[in-house]
Design a protein around this motif. Sequence first.
Motif, PDB file in Angstrom:
ATOM      1  N   LEU A  34       8.692  -8.244  -5.395  1.00 45.38           N
ATOM      2  CA  LEU A  34       9.609  -8.684  -4.342  1.00 45.38           C
ATOM      3  C   LEU A  34      10.393  -7.514  -3.772  1.00 45.38           C
ATOM      4  CD1 LEU A  34      10.819 -11.041  -2.743  1.00 45.38           C
ATOM      5  CD2 LEU A  34      12.503 -11.318  -4.582  1.00 45.38           C
ATOM      6  N   SER A  35      10.740  -6.553  -4.615  1.00 41.37           N
ATOM      7  CA  SER A  35      11.495  -5.388  -4.132  1.00 41.37           C
ATOM      8  C   SER A  35      10.670  -4.562  -3.147  1.00 41.37           C
ATOM      9  CB  SER A  35      11.937  -4.516  -5.317  1.00 41.37           C
ATOM     10  OG  SER A  35      10.836  -3.828  -5.899  1.00 41.37           O
ATOM     11  N   VAL A  36       9.351  -4.644  -3.259  1.00 44.64           N
ATOM     12  CA  VAL A  36       8.459  -3.917  -2.348  1.00 44.64           C
ATOM     13  C   VAL A  36       8.201  -4.728  -1.080  1.00 44.64           C
ATOM     14  CG1 VAL A  36       6.096  -3.058  -2.061  1.00 44.64           C
ATOM     15  CG2 VAL A  36       7.353  -2.584  -4.178  1.00 44.64           C
ATOM     16  N   GLN A  37       7.989  -6.022  -1.219  1.00 41.54           N
ATOM     17  CA  GLN A  37       7.637  -6.866  -0.079  1.00 41.54           C
ATOM     18  C   GLN A  37       8.805  -7.117   0.858  1.00 41.54           C
ATOM     19  OE1 GLN A  37       6.376 -10.347  -2.264  1.00 41.54           O
ATOM     20  NE2 GLN A  37       4.207  -9.852  -2.033  1.00 41.54           N
ATOM     21  N   LEU A  63      16.358 -10.407   6.323  1.00 41.06           N
ATOM     22  CA  LEU A  63      17.416 -10.156   5.349  1.00 41.06           C
ATOM     23  C   LEU A  63      17.209  -8.782   4.711  1.00 41.06           C
ATOM     24  CD1 LEU A  63      17.462 -13.645   3.582  1.00 41.06           C
ATOM     25  CD2 LEU A  63      19.075 -12.785   5.283  1.00 41.06           C
ATOM     26  N   PRO A  64      18.264  -8.197   4.147  1.00 39.52           N
ATOM     27  CA  PRO A  64      18.126  -6.886   3.498  1.00 39.52           C
ATOM     28  C   PRO A  64      17.159  -6.937   2.323  1.00 39.52           C
ATOM     29  CG  PRO A  64      20.437  -7.428   3.865  1.00 39.52           C
ATOM     30  CD  PRO A  64      19.659  -8.672   4.168  1.00 39.52           C
ATOM     31  N   ARG A  65      16.654  -5.784   1.967  1.00 40.38           N
ATOM     32  CA  ARG A  65      15.690  -5.652   0.868  1.00 40.38           C
ATOM     33  C   ARG A  65      16.287  -6.142  -0.449  1.00 40.38           C
ATOM     34  NH1 ARG A  65      14.860  -1.275  -2.710  1.00 40.38           N
ATOM     35  NH2 ARG A  65      12.735  -1.151  -3.560  1.00 40.38           N
ATOM     36  N   PHE A  66      15.446  -6.797  -1.239  1.00 38.37           N
ATOM     37  CA  PHE A  66      15.834  -7.189  -2.588  1.00 38.37           C
ATOM     38  C   PHE A  66      15.800  -5.953  -3.469  1.00 38.37           C
ATOM     39  CE2 PHE A  66      14.625  -8.446  -6.908  1.00 38.37           C
ATOM     40  CZ  PHE A  66      15.588  -9.412  -7.198  1.00 38.37           C
ATOM     41  N   GLU A  67      16.938  -5.585  -4.015  1.00 33.44           N
ATOM     42  CA  GLU A  67      17.017  -4.398  -4.862  1.00 33.44           C
ATOM     43  C   GLU A  67      16.550  -4.742  -6.272  1.00 33.44           C
ATOM     44  OE1 GLU A  67      17.602  -1.419  -3.856  1.00 33.44           O
ATOM     45  OE2 GLU A  67      18.114  -1.986  -1.791  1.00 33.44           O
ATOM     46  N   LEU A  68      15.656  -3.938  -6.792  1.00 34.65           N
ATOM     47  CA  LEU A  68      15.086  -4.204  -8.104  1.00 34.65           C
ATOM     48  C   LEU A  68      16.169  -4.177  -9.174  1.00 34.65           C
ATOM     49  CD1 LEU A  68      12.569  -4.744  -9.789  1.00 34.65           C
ATOM     50  CD2 LEU A  68      12.265  -2.274  -9.985  1.00 34.65           C
ATOM     51  N   GLN A 109       0.826  -1.204   0.000  1.00 32.80           N
ATOM     52  CA  GLN A 109       0.000   0.000   0.000  1.00 32.80           C
ATOM     53  C   GLN A 109       0.865   1.261   0.000  1.00 32.80           C
ATOM     54  OE1 GLN A 109      -2.325  -1.348   3.506  1.00 32.80           O
ATOM     55  NE2 GLN A 109      -4.155  -0.991   2.258  1.00 32.80           N
ATOM     56  N   ASP A 110       1.931   1.262   0.794  1.00 30.31           N
ATOM     57  CA  ASP A 110       2.828   2.417   0.823  1.00 30.31           C
ATOM     58  C   ASP A 110       3.506   2.623  -0.528  1.00 30.31           C
ATOM     59  OD1 ASP A 110       2.190   2.792   3.476  1.00 30.31           O
ATOM     60  OD2 ASP A 110       4.026   1.875   4.257  1.00 30.31           O
ATOM     61  N   ALA A 111       3.648   1.536  -1.300  1.00 27.76           N
ATOM     62  CA  ALA A 111       4.262   1.636  -2.629  1.00 27.76           C
ATOM     63  C   ALA A 111       3.264   2.073  -3.685  1.00 27.76           C
ATOM     64  CB  ALA A 111       4.881   0.296  -3.018  1.00 27.76           C
ATOM     65  N   GLY A 112       2.003   2.331  -3.282  1.00 30.53           N
ATOM     66  CA  GLY A 112       1.019   2.888  -4.196  1.00 30.53           C
ATOM     67  C   GLY A 112      -0.025   1.931  -4.729  1.00 30.53           C
ATOM     68  N   ALA A 113       0.063   0.644  -4.378  1.00 31.82           N
ATOM     69  CA  ALA A 113      -0.931  -0.312  -4.853  1.00 31.82           C
ATOM     70  C   ALA A 113      -2.295   0.002  -4.239  1.00 31.82           C
ATOM     71  CB  ALA A 113      -0.517  -1.733  -4.510  1.00 31.82           C
ATOM     72  N   ILE A 114      -3.346  -0.250  -5.011  1.00 31.17           N
ATOM     73  CA  ILE A 114      -4.715  -0.055  -4.534  1.00 31.17           C
ATOM     74  C   ILE A 114      -5.320  -1.430  -4.278  1.00 31.17           C
ATOM     75  CG2 ILE A 114      -6.996   0.868  -5.075  1.00 31.17           C
ATOM     76  CD1 ILE A 114      -5.646   2.859  -6.965  1.00 31.17           C
ATOM     77  N   VAL A 115      -5.590  -1.715  -3.023  1.00 29.84           N
ATOM     78  CA  VAL A 115      -6.152  -3.013  -2.662  1.00 29.84           C
ATOM     79  C   VAL A 115      -7.635  -3.028  -3.014  1.00 29.84           C
ATOM     80  CG1 VAL A 115      -6.610  -4.653  -0.808  1.00 29.84           C
ATOM     81  CG2 VAL A 115      -4.469  -3.375  -0.826  1.00 29.84           C
ATOM     82  N   ILE A 116      -8.023  -3.965  -3.889  1.00 26.45           N
ATOM     83  CA  ILE A 116      -9.413  -4.023  -4.348  1.00 26.45           C
ATOM     84  C   ILE A 116     -10.244  -5.055  -3.583  1.00 26.45           C
ATOM     85  CG2 ILE A 116      -8.808  -3.231  -6.659  1.00 26.45           C
ATOM     86  CD1 ILE A 116      -9.035  -6.142  -7.598  1.00 26.45           C
TER      87      ILE A 116
END
Length: 458
Positions: free
Chosen positions: A226-229, A240-245, A110-117
């Motif tokens: 994955l980069s967002v989650q 673990l550290p974030r997966f960089e896109l 959600q913080d990354a801008g996705a709209i949960v339907i």
Amino acid sequence: MDPILSNDATDLRRLMTTGALSAEDLMAATLDQIATVNGTANAIVSLRPEDALLDEARACDQTPKDRPLSGLPIAVKDLANVAGLPTSMGSPLFAGQVAHASDIMVQRMQDAGAIVIGKTNTPEFGLGSHTYNPVHGATQNAILPGMSAGGSSGGAAVALALNMVSIADGSDMMGSLRNPAGWNGVYGMRPTWGLVPSEPVGDTFLHQLSTNGPMARTPRDLALLLSVQSGADPRQPHGLPRFELEQNLEVDIKGARIGWLADWGGAYLMEEGVINHCEAELTRFGVAGAIIEPVAPPMSAAEIWEAWTTLRSWSVASGLETLYAQEKTRAHLKPAAIWEIERGRKLSAMEVQRASVIRSNWFKAAHELFQSYDALVLPSAQCWPFPIDWDWPKEIAGQSMDTYHRWMEVVIPVSLIGLPSVAVPLRPKPRPMGLQLFGPRGSDLKLLRLAQIWHQAL
């Protein structure tokens, strides 16, 4: 179907960023597609009101679309909490209960801008690789009408396959991101355990079998989500550290060595035609320059099964024991849940210790194998999609299944030791099936690149 929905999430984001597509138009097309196909598929449940979703999309259009998922509709698996939406977990015990806050993974999307339907359908408590429950009913396979969608992320896989969403979240304990991906012609990724955090509730040290992860129609969209989650939660010890896109997933795999484990030396019963279909399709990597070699079973399948069933029952019992303890709530648990809980409650500390030692030995054996291979491959299921009105397949190749999940034994070598895996779809002829590509811990990017080669060839 509106042709815009055939684009993957990465292309949809590009179109919205350049102004060629509005979030409102994308949402309207999405809702039209859901209205057209979901009545039969039953993949998306608890759909939010149309007016509210269109208003949220219009609001998105009034702000810069500079977040990774800005304006993309997404439906969340009905095991995870979304603030303001019900989380039934497919159980009558929780039907209609509205979440007060979003889970970590959901909030990140959600913080990354996705709209949960809305939510996507799942088996009761996520138990079993067949998506049906007494709250929302059964989800139908996207390719074979009247057949199972797999599970437990079956609703997510079907929503993707039928263009109701372009990306989807899921979770995977025993193949739940892999089996439904293969059966519905999409991609599912079980990340390295610890890359995507769970919730900081109860014990956060001992149980390392299940993880959240992404599903999509393309490997590059798996990488995007994955980069967002991903990324450590400081309240939990194993993050673990974030997966960089990584934008460039397209690499030369000439000379890469891929080990084919097939049916684990005959230990995993397979329905007729599954192995032959997988082997015929696997040659696609050979055409791309990889070296494909058959691999002998690196460890006893019986030992891996013993460790898995012990640790799984222990984990399930720890999560559902309070519901079992009260006769009133126990009456609403499905037989598979009761079976797992009762097994878990009977385990001694030394039985759990023995299972963990077997798990440790398998991790060492796998490490040695990965010194010779870039990735290993197994089928994503042991049978073709079965009729939707079955509880689960009672036999394979004429042999009875002794548990409700034995027919998915092929996924546990990955799950038991927390390895990353990407499920890639095969051409659905004669019927839909997939392959699990898996590698050592931390090889998530390498697997996504192999999946991208597969996708280009497919």
